[in-house]
Design an enzyme around this catalytic site. Sequence first.
Site, PDB file in Angstrom:
ATOM      1  CE1 TYR A 171     -38.950  -4.838  86.959  1.00  0.00           C
ATOM      2  CE2 TYR A 171     -39.722  -3.232  87.627  1.00  0.00           C
ATOM      3  CZ  TYR A 171     -39.885  -4.084  86.506  1.00  0.00           C
ATOM      4  OH  TYR A 171     -41.107  -4.718  86.396  1.00  0.00           O
TER       5      TYR A 171
ATOM      6  CG  ASP B 218     -37.035   4.455  87.456  1.00  0.00           C
ATOM      7  OD1 ASP B 218     -37.740   5.033  87.975  1.00  0.00           O
ATOM      8  OD2 ASP B 218     -36.390   3.446  86.967  1.00  0.00           O
TER       9      ASP B 218
ATOM     10  CE  LYS C 123     -44.426   1.271  91.758  1.00  0.00           C
ATOM     11  NZ  LYS C 123     -42.954   0.682  91.568  1.00  0.00           N
TER      12      LYS C 123
HETATM   13  C1  PLP Z   1     -42.019   0.224  89.601  1.00  0.00           C
HETATM   14  C2  PLP Z   1     -41.259   0.924  89.089  1.00  0.00           C
HETATM   15  C3  PLP Z   1     -41.216   0.652  87.920  1.00  0.00           C
HETATM   16  C4  PLP Z   1     -42.060   0.165  86.837  1.00  0.00           C
HETATM   17  O1  PLP Z   1     -43.243   1.120  87.113  1.00  0.00           O
HETATM   18  P1  PLP Z   1     -45.112   0.275  86.436  1.00  0.00           P
HETATM   19  O2  PLP Z   1     -45.687   1.162  86.725  1.00  0.00           O
HETATM   20  O3  PLP Z   1     -44.985  -0.861  87.244  1.00  0.00           O
HETATM   21  O4  PLP Z   1     -44.131  -0.080  84.925  1.00  0.00           O
HETATM   22  C5  PLP Z   1     -39.945   1.572  87.053  1.00  0.00           C
HETATM   23  N1  PLP Z   1     -39.292   2.104  87.762  1.00  0.00           N
HETATM   24  C6  PLP Z   1     -39.190   1.901  89.361  1.00  0.00           C
HETATM   25  C7  PLP Z   1     -37.971   2.821  90.025  1.00  0.00           C
HETATM   26  C8  PLP Z   1     -40.315   1.151  89.710  1.00  0.00           C
HETATM   27  O5  PLP Z   1     -40.123   0.809  91.428  1.00  0.00           O
END
Ligand code: PLP
Length: 425
Positions: free
Chosen positions: A142, A237, A265
């Site tokens: 994701y 990511d 995060k």
């Molecule tokens: C949470 C997450 C996102 C998205 O971040 P948001 O701040 O919710 O837009 C993208 N990539 C990864 C791996 C994530 O865990």
Amino acid sequence: MSSSDSLFERAKRLIPGGVNSPVRAFRSVGGAPFFVKAARGATLVTADDRELIDFVCTWGPAIHGHNHPRIRAAIGAALENGTSFGTPNPLEVEMAELITRFVPSIQKVRMCNSGTEATMSTIRLARGFTKRDKIIKFAGCYHGHSDSLLIKAGSGALTHGHPDSAGVPASFARETIVLPYNDRAAVEAALTANPGQVAGVILEPYCGNVGFIMPDPGYLAFLRAITAKHGVVLIFDEVMTGFRIARGGVQEREAIVPDLTCLGKIIGGGLPVGAFGGRAEIMDLLAPLGPVYQAGTLSGNPLAMAAGIAGLRLLEEENPYQRLDFLGRQLREAVLGACRAKGLPVQVPQCGSMFSIFFTDAPVRDYATALRGDAKLFGRFFHACLAEGVYLAPSAYEAGFLSTAHDGVALTRACEVLSGAIAAL
Ligand SMILES: *Cc1c(COP(=O)(O)O)cnc(C)c1O
């Protein structure tokens, strides 16, 4: 009716599904979500005054536990000076210096407001840099909710049975090639079948949105080598894993140097922050230096920078990673032991403060094997834990998180609850 239930009734009238982010709705485990009015340390306090030991940690950011006094003080001090200036501010420079020091592959960095913005912007940069259009992503990873990346996505999209979102034009989706994670031959084949067309490969180097899955030994090094060979931008990511798996993320632990990295995060200390960065040669294509446009009214916001900087400095002072791994192993052993005693097949992938519980006998190494986990059984397990005061992520396909506030007492209690819930399944 409980306060949570009446709040949820009011919310459902005005907010789609009653929630501002889908996985909060408890759809995959059944029942209604609880509302939280306060949080401190490892504990959430619900609108009904229940105290829960929290393994969601606001979906990753709260590595120091909730409402840490140092972060709160930093926000308070910044607040005295104002909430937003719309000009460069000194905290942005401090943040950039910290990030580039913690994550050496990041030579230049830009702040944004969410992980979604970070991943979306790296995709655009990879396309601008290579002058190619196609992107490779992996099933179950994701990367936020931008159009190109909501294809076979994990997290809430998977939890709710919509890994491919409605509203994404087929013409966009065609530019995204989705491959199974941990499958080298699939990457080789895709790059051969699309010569000179792939701009970037984006992945969660350790997956956290399809449950927690680690790469096979050598897989990340393989991706680094093959993307370099084909002139493809490798994007890690690390929105979830950055500052969590190690101070410098998975790339530090695995000694891999990606071209671009997405952060989020933990970097916001609980406020809305994202960042992306990498090789200066690529980053310098961003406006105002170059032709790739990206912007944000509140990007680099002083309150958010203050919170994030305080959180990162705490990581540097405390270097909590060995301790977090010790806590994570303790939890893993408790779950494995209880399942062994019960004769229940289970997989508990864990690294440091990230873990998952999959009720299946087959090792979980990609999206397809994650889906073999018994989600119905997980739902019962989830509710049994919640009834005893332990809050796990409300989905069989989300990672769990520990924080430094999950000290001996909270963790011992949680292990008892998890073991008891397994025994009673
Ligand atoms: C949470 C997450 C996102 C998205 O971040 P948001 O701040 O919710 O837009 C993208 N990539 C990864 C791996 C994530 O865990």
